[in-house]
Scaffold this active site. Structure first.
Site, short mmCIF file in Angstrom:
data_model
loop_
_atom_site.label_atom_id
_atom_site.label_comp_id
_atom_site.label_asym_id
_atom_site.label_seq_id
_atom_site.Cartn_x
_atom_site.Cartn_y
_atom_site.Cartn_z
N SER A 143 0.85 -1.19 0.00
CA SER A 143 0.00 0.00 0.00
C SER A 143 0.88 1.24 0.00
O SER A 143 1.99 1.22 0.55
CB SER A 143 -0.88 0.01 1.26
OG SER A 143 -1.58 1.24 1.36
N TYR A 157 -1.62 -0.52 10.38
CA TYR A 157 -1.79 -1.06 9.02
C TYR A 157 -0.64 -0.60 8.12
O TYR A 157 -0.05 -1.40 7.39
CB TYR A 157 -3.13 -0.58 8.47
CG TYR A 157 -3.35 -0.80 6.99
CD1 TYR A 157 -3.76 -2.03 6.50
CD2 TYR A 157 -3.15 0.25 6.07
CE1 TYR A 157 -3.96 -2.23 5.13
CE2 TYR A 157 -3.36 0.06 4.72
CZ TYR A 157 -3.76 -1.17 4.25
OH TYR A 157 -3.96 -1.37 2.91
P1 NAP Z 1 -11.30 -6.06 0.70
O1 NAP Z 1 -12.25 -5.64 -0.37
O2 NAP Z 1 -11.61 -5.78 2.13
O3 NAP Z 1 -11.02 -7.62 0.51
C1 NAP Z 1 -10.14 -8.26 1.38
C2 NAP Z 1 -10.03 -9.72 1.01
O4 NAP Z 1 -9.06 -10.32 1.90
C3 NAP Z 1 -11.32 -10.49 1.20
O5 NAP Z 1 -11.44 -11.45 0.15
C4 NAP Z 1 -11.13 -11.20 2.53
O6 NAP Z 1 -11.82 -12.44 2.63
C5 NAP Z 1 -9.65 -11.45 2.50
N1 NAP Z 1 -9.06 -11.63 3.83
C6 NAP Z 1 -9.01 -10.75 4.85
N2 NAP Z 1 -8.39 -11.30 5.90
C7 NAP Z 1 -8.04 -12.55 5.54
C8 NAP Z 1 -7.40 -13.62 6.18
N3 NAP Z 1 -6.97 -13.52 7.45
N4 NAP Z 1 -7.22 -14.78 5.51
C9 NAP Z 1 -7.65 -14.90 4.24
N5 NAP Z 1 -8.25 -13.93 3.55
C10 NAP Z 1 -8.46 -12.77 4.22
O7 NAP Z 1 -9.85 -5.42 0.47
P2 NAP Z 1 -9.20 -4.72 -0.82
O8 NAP Z 1 -9.45 -3.27 -0.74
O9 NAP Z 1 -9.51 -5.49 -2.03
O10 NAP Z 1 -7.65 -4.92 -0.45
C11 NAP Z 1 -6.89 -5.99 -0.97
C12 NAP Z 1 -5.42 -5.72 -0.61
O11 NAP Z 1 -5.06 -4.44 -1.16
C13 NAP Z 1 -5.17 -5.63 0.89
O12 NAP Z 1 -3.93 -6.22 1.19
C14 NAP Z 1 -5.13 -4.15 1.14
O13 NAP Z 1 -4.34 -3.83 2.26
C15 NAP Z 1 -4.50 -3.63 -0.14
N6 NAP Z 1 -4.78 -2.23 -0.43
C16 NAP Z 1 -6.06 -1.77 -0.60
C17 NAP Z 1 -6.26 -0.42 -0.87
C18 NAP Z 1 -7.62 0.16 -1.07
O14 NAP Z 1 -7.72 1.40 -1.16
N7 NAP Z 1 -8.67 -0.62 -1.15
C19 NAP Z 1 -5.16 0.44 -0.93
C20 NAP Z 1 -3.90 -0.06 -0.74
C21 NAP Z 1 -3.71 -1.40 -0.50
P3 NAP Z 1 -13.46 -12.49 2.74
O15 NAP Z 1 -13.96 -12.07 1.38
O16 NAP Z 1 -13.76 -13.91 3.03
O17 NAP Z 1 -13.83 -11.54 3.83
#
Ligand code: NAP
Length: 248
Positions: A143, A157
């Site tokens: 991130s 985080y």
């Molecule tokens: P999201 O929509 O909240 O989805 C998170 C996913 O991770 C879900 O499929 C969830 O499973 C899974 N997950 C969470 N904890 C887990 C665990 N302990 N074991 C296995 N699976 C787990 O998140 P996102 O925004 O797509 O983010 C994806 C990645 O991008 C993350 O690493 C996040 O830090 C990074 N990121 C996101 C952003 C942003 O703005 N969105 C920015 C920078 C970085 P379930 O579906 O079963 O709940």
């Protein structure tokens, strides 16, 4: 030969966008997820309807035994692993560091750092030529928070993502001579439901004026960077990062 990819946290958001794109590129897609059975099964169905191949495996990456079971299931159902996207990640409600307790910090680190280490370990044991594997590629989804620090929101985080970046750099050097490339992407403000977990579903809209490009990003824009890093197009790229953040 069909390539196999495992995407942790692949049921929703950025991971799901990676799964769709990987399937369109011909990968056999294994989707790991924590608890949202409905999202994962809908995604598998959508990929199948579009002519791709996908399966979903429920496993908490923060739990070592579940990670071992996840990879054993991938072995059994898909064959040798070619690519891993360490994408599973969590954050918690926005607060200052002087309000955080140890349980919260450990919960973030367990998924975002320990989980990524465990999945990388299992992938290396399978891909490394040192272990009889045929090589492969790993992308860690970090991130921009790792660099910006997330003051007043979730420094825990942000720190977890900085640790993930160090894993990327160190592991890339460790396995560069064993046929494995390890890279990272640093997304900025991306439209997913993750921000609601921090208590502010409208966070991207609030902050988008601070993005030089003036908008939040789409999960598909992150997925394109991830899939490029995994591809042979990136054959001389390891220990590197792509910022997918509109200049922020
Ligand atoms: P999201 O929509 O909240 O989805 C998170 C996913 O991770 C879900 O499929 C969830 O499973 C899974 N997950 C969470 N904890 C887990 C665990 N302990 N074991 C296995 N699976 C787990 O998140 P996102 O925004 O797509 O983010 C994806 C990645 O991008 C993350 O690493 C996040 O830090 C990074 N990121 C996101 C952003 C942003 O703005 N969105 C920015 C920078 C970085 P379930 O579906 O079963 O709940």
């Amino acid at each position: 030969m069909t390539q196999t990819i495992l995407i942790t946290g692949g049921g929703r958001g950025i991971g799901a966008a990676c799964a769709h794109l990987a399937a369109r590129q011909g990968y056999q897609v294994c989707i790991g997820y924590r608890s949202d059975d409905e999202a994962a099964s809908n995604l598998v169905r959508a990929i199948g309807d579009a002519g791709g191949t996908a399966l979903a495996i429920r496993a908490d990456v923060a739990d070592e035994q579940e990670v071992e079971r996840l990879f054993a299931e991938v072995d059994a159902r898909c064959g040798p692993l070619d690519a891993l996207v360490n994408n599973a990640g969590v954050l918690a409600r926005q607060m200052r560091v002087d309000e955080m307790d140890a349980a919260r910090i450990r919960r973030i680190l367990d998924t975002n750092v320990v989980g990524a280490f465990l999945c990388a370990r299992e992938a290396v044991r399978r891909m490394s030529t040192r272990h009889g594997g045929r090589g492969g590629a790993i992308v860690n989804v970090s991130s921009r928070a790792a660099v910006l620090g997330s003051a007043g929101e979730y420094v825990d985080y942000a720190a977890s993502k900085a640790a993930l970046d160090t894993l990327t750099i160190g592991l890339a050097k460790e396995v560069a001579g064993e046929g494995i490339r390890v890279n990272g992407v640093r997304p900025g403000l991306i439209h997913t439901t993750m921000h609601a977990d921090g208590g502010e579903s409208g966070r991207v809209a609030r902050l988008q004026s601070s993005v030089p490009m003036g908008r939040g990003g789409e999960p598909e824009e992150v997925a394109r960077a991830v899939l490029w890093l995994l591809s042979d197009q990136a054959s001389y790229t390891t220990g590197s990062f792509i910022e997918v953040s509109g200049g922020r």
